[in-house]
Design a protein around this motif. Structure first.
Motif, short mmCIF file in Angstrom:
data_model
loop_
_atom_site.label_atom_id
_atom_site.label_comp_id
_atom_site.label_asym_id
_atom_site.label_seq_id
_atom_site.Cartn_x
_atom_site.Cartn_y
_atom_site.Cartn_z
N SER A 1 0.99 -2.41 -7.38
CA SER A 1 1.93 -1.16 -7.52
C SER A 1 2.61 -0.80 -6.24
O SER A 1 3.50 0.16 -6.23
N LEU A 2 2.29 -1.59 -5.10
CA LEU A 2 2.98 -1.61 -3.66
C LEU A 2 4.21 -2.05 -4.03
O LEU A 2 5.11 -1.89 -3.10
N GLY A 3 4.39 -3.09 -4.81
CA GLY A 3 5.56 -3.55 -5.06
C GLY A 3 5.89 -4.59 -4.42
O GLY A 3 7.25 -4.93 -4.00
N LEU A 4 5.00 -5.44 -3.71
CA LEU A 4 5.38 -6.41 -2.34
C LEU A 4 4.48 -7.50 -2.91
O LEU A 4 3.46 -7.40 -3.46
N ASP A 5 4.89 -8.81 -2.42
CA ASP A 5 4.11 -9.91 -2.79
C ASP A 5 3.26 -10.17 -1.75
O ASP A 5 3.41 -10.09 -0.46
N THR A 6 1.82 -9.77 -2.05
CA THR A 6 0.65 -9.74 -0.91
C THR A 6 -0.36 -10.60 -1.30
O THR A 6 -0.61 -10.86 -2.27
N PRO A 7 -0.88 -11.18 -0.29
CA PRO A 7 -1.94 -12.26 -0.35
C PRO A 7 -3.26 -11.62 -1.10
O PRO A 7 -3.20 -10.24 -1.20
N SER A 8 -3.69 -12.35 -2.29
CA SER A 8 -4.68 -11.74 -3.20
C SER A 8 -5.93 -11.47 -2.49
O SER A 8 -6.51 -10.35 -2.87
N ARG B 1 -7.29 3.26 7.04
CA ARG B 1 -6.11 3.14 6.33
C ARG B 1 -5.34 1.94 6.63
O ARG B 1 -4.74 1.60 5.78
N LYS B 2 -5.20 1.46 7.90
CA LYS B 2 -4.12 0.61 7.93
C LYS B 2 -4.86 -0.77 7.61
O LYS B 2 -3.94 -1.58 6.99
N ASP B 3 -6.17 -0.71 7.15
CA ASP B 3 -6.78 -2.02 6.37
C ASP B 3 -5.99 -2.00 5.00
O ASP B 3 -6.14 -3.42 4.39
N LEU B 4 -5.56 -0.83 4.29
CA LEU B 4 -5.40 -0.77 3.37
C LEU B 4 -3.84 -0.79 2.91
O LEU B 4 -3.23 -0.63 2.00
N SER B 5 -2.91 -0.97 4.05
CA SER B 5 -1.82 -0.85 4.21
C SER B 5 -0.89 -2.06 4.27
O SER B 5 -1.51 -3.28 4.56
N VAL B 6 0.46 -1.98 3.98
CA VAL B 6 1.36 -2.91 4.12
C VAL B 6 2.34 -2.39 4.96
O VAL B 6 2.61 -1.16 4.99
N TRP B 7 3.30 -3.15 5.65
CA TRP B 7 4.33 -2.96 6.29
C TRP B 7 5.61 -2.86 5.62
O TRP B 7 6.02 -3.63 4.99
N ASP B 8 6.21 -1.45 5.51
CA ASP B 8 7.26 -1.37 4.93
C ASP B 8 8.45 -1.32 5.94
O ASP B 8 8.90 -0.67 6.91
N VAL B 9 9.11 -2.34 5.57
CA VAL B 9 10.27 -2.84 6.66
C VAL B 9 11.50 -1.98 6.43
O VAL B 9 12.28 -1.81 7.47
N GLU B 10 11.63 -1.10 5.35
CA GLU B 10 12.81 -0.27 5.24
C GLU B 10 12.38 1.22 6.03
O GLU B 10 13.17 1.64 6.79
N VAL B 11 11.27 1.60 5.55
CA VAL B 11 10.91 2.91 6.24
C VAL B 11 10.31 2.82 7.68
O VAL B 11 10.29 3.53 8.56
N GLN B 12 9.83 1.24 8.24
CA GLN B 12 9.31 1.01 9.34
C GLN B 12 7.97 1.91 9.69
O GLN B 12 7.93 2.33 10.58
N ASP B 13 7.11 1.65 8.75
CA ASP B 13 5.70 2.27 8.67
C ASP B 13 4.81 1.74 7.68
O ASP B 13 5.33 0.76 6.90
N TRP B 14 3.72 1.89 7.91
CA TRP B 14 2.70 1.38 7.18
C TRP B 14 2.39 2.22 5.74
O TRP B 14 2.09 3.47 5.80
N LYS B 15 2.37 1.42 4.83
CA LYS B 15 2.28 2.47 3.33
C LYS B 15 1.14 1.61 2.53
O LYS B 15 0.80 0.56 2.73
N ALA B 16 0.33 2.75 2.36
CA ALA B 16 -0.92 2.50 1.72
C ALA B 16 -0.89 3.07 0.09
O ALA B 16 -0.02 4.01 0.01
N PRO B 17 -1.71 2.50 -0.82
CA PRO B 17 -1.88 3.18 -2.10
C PRO B 17 -2.42 4.51 -1.89
O PRO B 17 -3.41 4.50 -1.38
N VAL B 18 -1.59 5.54 -2.44
CA VAL B 18 -2.25 6.92 -2.37
C VAL B 18 -3.82 6.91 -3.09
O VAL B 18 -3.73 6.36 -4.16
N ASN B 19 -4.57 7.43 -2.32
CA ASN B 19 -5.71 7.75 -2.98
C ASN B 19 -6.57 6.48 -2.92
O ASN B 19 -7.55 6.12 -3.97
N GLY B 20 -5.94 5.28 -2.45
CA GLY B 20 -6.58 4.08 -2.42
C GLY B 20 -6.44 3.41 -3.76
O GLY B 20 -7.21 2.55 -4.45
N GLU B 21 -5.45 4.09 -4.59
CA GLU B 21 -5.59 3.65 -6.08
C GLU B 21 -5.27 2.27 -6.29
O GLU B 21 -4.41 1.61 -5.92
N GLY B 22 -6.22 1.67 -7.14
CA GLY B 22 -6.12 -0.11 -7.44
C GLY B 22 -6.52 -1.00 -6.42
O GLY B 22 -6.27 -2.00 -6.57
#
Length: 872
Positions: free
Chosen positions: A793-800, A826-847
């Motif tokens: 749901s993060l919409g990014l190709d991420t290591p499994s 929180r950072k452990d559950l985040s990816v780097w959003d290159v557009e927003v330039q910030d760390w993005k995590a699934p809300v409530n850790g969903e999924g």
């Protein structure tokens, strides 16, 4: 870090001189092949001016003390503290000038990440890769304390380590062994624990090499070529290569060393985006940034881009007595090309770090010489004429650090295979030991400069990341102390006259070496170009010959990194394989502690071992075919290195990352997951407001402050001073052509706000508890590891799967249990959003799924965030 050896061998060529203040590119070499164009899509945008230090509350007191001093310094005193005194111009591998009016001595900087290099009566600790293999945070810290104590005891202000770059992207990379493993979290935890330990003693740690230095060949610039450009996309930079540096900054590291290479075609030592924008703004780094030795390529350019200290101070050619800074920095201040505010911040960062670590309180002066092992010698060996005296006081700083060194090496021992319970050995077993790696260097201890050879047991790689061995317990010696019947064949050619019975056990020692580029060993110029990933000295043939003769073979491997085993791993006679990594001075004792069963092995692989080198992506191979121009090394594999790649490519390695057997077995049970801090938004809360920073009078000082005529001391030839002849003739220009993108309004990173980044990133989001029970028959330690699987749901190709946490249990007796808590931020559950330039995590850790087990290939427990845990 480099050495005089490079000069003596004629391998160090003059560095490129920048004629322009623009720091975002190094000019092409004159009358030589034009460099390759930067790879499309990879660039390093400008970020100016340098953020001032002092706004973090933990550093406020140190910055206030620094302000009181720096505000009263002359221009000469300020420049003195930013510039090294030159190659061989003091007792240490590098030292700055001093400010004696304020009690600030020449600041001594010395290698290495595993102990005091080029010294005496010091400990040669196991290097980073061995420490990483322990997966033991307490030992990582204890080793850091011991290194710091020895640095302090020798009068070293800045100990040049730990190393978290190279990350190990290239399995053949020459200096991977100096870091903690091929995973950013393992590197981050190892680096942070080491920093905390070192700096608890008052020694300043230097985190290196910032950033993208993933191979040794062609890393440096000279008059005929340019250091390669590591082309890294923004997301890969943040999620892999920057991660351990962020944790090092969060641990309070005092200094950061830049890499030789470029990143996205901008040299690391003058890359404004990396130094100003990422390190000092986004990560909130409060200490000072230094060059690697002779990695300083331009004066004005580097100052504006955020560099604070140049080492060892020399300019294009060492020992010519010139510098990009020193008197040229004085000139740049007077002519307005470097703002006084930038110099004030440079010096304040250095002095504040000195205060922060308490070095104003009875910190020893250097009592050794990196230049000679003699008691007496010249104080400035790089000068044609130098005063002389006692340069080595032979202060013994070892204390009981051999205990820590042995414990680290022992807990790193990684058991990969153990059929029919052949290990542990019994003291009365009939043993026949083969391989030169079991013995000592026939030429004598420390006979090879900076360990630049592969003779005898491999205790460390080679280069500036080494230390002299105060003694060496070889495997041969340690085995002989235990087994009275063992026979030794310290040769890499299998003897023809060896007899074997069914009761005999052959113990075969093999190794694989690598090191820094200024030394070539057996055709390998740092990186393992000639040897590849195979054992050195025909080690594969030695194992196969033993396996043909003996029905029971134990293979012991000392190695800098992954080593191929396919030629012999499945042979019926090869019953056990032990990887002892690089053990340092206690090589024999630490190994026999495990081989003979006094301790169960508890090490785990800090990298994967493949079945074939072709299992890796082509992009992680060593580039060795373009000696001219700037090599463009584009990280096209992105996030997919080591086990991340193998999982994506559906390739099963011979042994996966994190693998390690024991003489006992462990059961994981009762997993539970608890929410600690809710992730109620995709992005972290707004960053905290910056605190205040020192405010100085930033007027250009009087030229007389750097006039030679105002001095009254005897000059040392080739010593780098801040003074100028006739500085009154220099005038400032109101229209100095600053680089494109230069401005006086500091843009803030939304991902910043504290050391390491926005403090909200490091709040614990969830904890997982799991009970570890020793359900075997012997004592042992287990290492539960936690890997995160992020949702699509993060919409990014991420290591499994990505390692995010681990803990090592205490030694558990049979039937004994321990409940381990694994914290996830929180950072452990985040990816780097290159557009927003910030760390993005699934809300409530969903999924989000959290996998727990004893290696990346053995994960029986899955915990779903917000739900519960189960066994798969």
């Amino acid at each position: 870090m480099t050495t005089w050896t490079r000069l003596a061998l004629g391998l160090l060529l003059p560095q490129i001189v920048l004629s322009s203040p623009v720091p975002e590119a190094i000019p092409e070499p004159v009358k030589l092949e034009q460099r390759d164009d930067a790879s499309e899509g990879y660039n390093s945008p400008a970020y100016y001016p340098t953020p001032h230090g002092g706004w973090v509350s933990d550093w406020a007191e140190a910055y206030e003390k620094a302000y009181q001093v720096v505000s009263n310094m002359t221009l000469a005193e300020k420049v003195n503290l930013t510039t090294g005194t030159g190659f061989f111009m003091g007792p240490c591998v590098g030292q700055t000038g001093s400010a004696p009016r304020f009690g600030i001595p020449n600041i001594c900087l010395q290698d290495s990440p595993l102990g005091i290099r080029n010294s005496d009566h010091n400990t040669a600790f196991p290097p980073g890769i061995t420490t990483g293999a322990t997966f033991n945070k307490e030992l990582m810290y204890a080793r850091g304390v011991a290194i710091g104590e020895e640095a302090r005891g020798k009068g070293v202000n800045v100990q040049l380590g730990p190393s978290v770059g190279a990350l190990g992207r290239k399995p053949r990379g020459g200096r991977n062994w100096e870091g903690f493993g091929a995973d950013p979290v393992l590197q981050a935890i190892g680096g942070a624990q080491t920093i905390k330990g070192m700096q608890s003693t008052g020694a300043i740690a230097a985190l290196k090499h910032f950033i993208g230095n993933e191979q040794e060949m062609y890393r440096m610039s000279s008059i005929i070529t340019q250091g390669y450009s590591s082309n890294i996309d923004d997301r890969t930079l943040h999620e892999l290569y920057l991660w351990p540096f962020a944790e090092g900054v969060r641990a309070g590291v005092g200094s950061v060393m830049t890499a030789y290479n470029s990143v996205n075609s901008s040299a690391c030592s003058q890359n404004s985006k990396l130094l100003n924008g990422v390190l000092k703004e986004e990560l909130g780094f409060q200490g000072f940034v230094m060059t690697d030795w002779l990695g300083h390529y331009g004066g004005v350019a580097s100052a504006l881009a955020g560099l604070d200290m140049c080492m060892p101070g020399d300019g294009a050619v060492p020992l010519f007595g010139d510098s990009y800074w020193g008197p040229e920095l004085s000139r740049s201040i007077l002519n307005g090309s470097v703002p006084v505010s930038r110099l004030n911040d440079m010096v304040t960062r250095i002095v504040a770090t000195w205060y922060k670590l308490g070095q104003d309180k009875d910190y020893p002066l250097p009592n050794f010489s990196t230049n000679t092992q003699d008691e007496k010698g010249p104080y400035y060996p790089g000068a044609l004429f130098s005063p002389s005296g006692v340069v080595n006081q032979f202060v013994n700083v070892q204390s009981d650090h051999n205990i820590t060194a042995r414990a680290v090496a022992r807990e790193a021992v990684t058991l990969l295979k153990n059929e029919q319970g052949i290990l542990p050995l019994r003291r009365n077993d009939s043993l026949k030991v083969f391989g030169s790696d079991a013995g000592g260097n026939p030429d004598g201890l420390n006979s090879c400069n900076d360990q630049g050879c592969d003779k005898g047991v491999l205790t460390m790689g080679w280069g500036s990341g080494t230390a002299r061995l105060p003694y060496l317990i070889t495997p041969q010696e340690a085995i002989a102390n235990i087994s009275k019947t063992a026979q030794f064949y310290i040769t890499d050619s299998f003897p023809k006259d060896v007899t074997a019975t069914s009761k005999d056990i052959a113990v075969v020692f093999i190794n694989a070496d690598s090191g820094e580029n200024y030394i070539t060993v057996e055709g390998n110029p740092g990186d393992r170009t000639k040897a590849g990933l195979n054992a050195w000295h025909n080690g594969d043939d030695l194992v196969k010959a033993a396996a043909e003769k003996f029905s029971n073979v134990v293979v012991v491997v000392h190695t800098v990194g992954p080593i191929l085993m396919e030629e012999w791993i499945d042979l019926k006679s090869v019953k056990a394989v032990v990887v002892a990594h690089l053990p340092g001075q206690e090589a024999g004792n630490s190994l026999t502690d495990v081989l003979f069963g006094d301790y169960s092995p508890s090490g785990h692989l800090p990298y994967s071992i493949p079945r074939s080198e072709s299992d890796y992506p082509e992009s992680v191979g060593i580039i060795d075919d373009q000696p001219f121009g700037q090599i463009q090394d584009t990280f096209t594999e992105g996030l997919y290195i080591d086990y991340r790649h193998f999982l994506k490519a559906n390739v099963t390695p011979r042994y996966p990352f994190g693998h390690g057997l024991s003489y006992t077995t462990f059961k994981l049970s009762n997993p539970t997951i608890s929410e600690v801090t809710a992730i109620d938004s995709a992005y972290p809360p707004t960053r905290p407001t910056k605190g205040s920073t020192p405010v100085y009078n930033n007027s250009i000082p009087a030229a007389s402050e750097v006039a030679w005529s105002s001095t009254s001391f005897t000059r040392i030839w080739r010593y780098l001073y801040p003074y100028l002849d006739n500085p009154e003739s220099i005038s400032a220009s109101d229209e100095y052509p600053y680089p494109d993108g230069y401005n006086t309004t500091q843009p803030e990173s939304r991902a910043g706000g504290g050391e390491g980044g926005n403090p909200a990133l490091f709040k614990t989001a969830s904890t997982v508890q799991v009970t570890v029970t020793n359900n075997g028959a012997r004592r042992g330690k287990a290492v539960p590891q936690l890997y995160v699987e992020l949702p699509s749901s993060l919409g990014l190709d991420t290591p499994s799967l990505q390692l995010r946490q681990f803990e090592k249990t205490k030694e558990l007796a049979p039937g004994q249990s321990e409940t381990v808590t694994l914290e996830i931020t929180r950072k452990d559950l985040s990816v780097w959003d290159v557009e927003v330039q910030d760390w993005k995590a699934p809300v409530n850790g969903e999924g989000v799924k959290l996998w727990i087990g004893q290696s990346v290939g053995d994960l029986p427990i899955v915990c779903v965030v917000g739900e519960k845990c189960s066994f798969q």
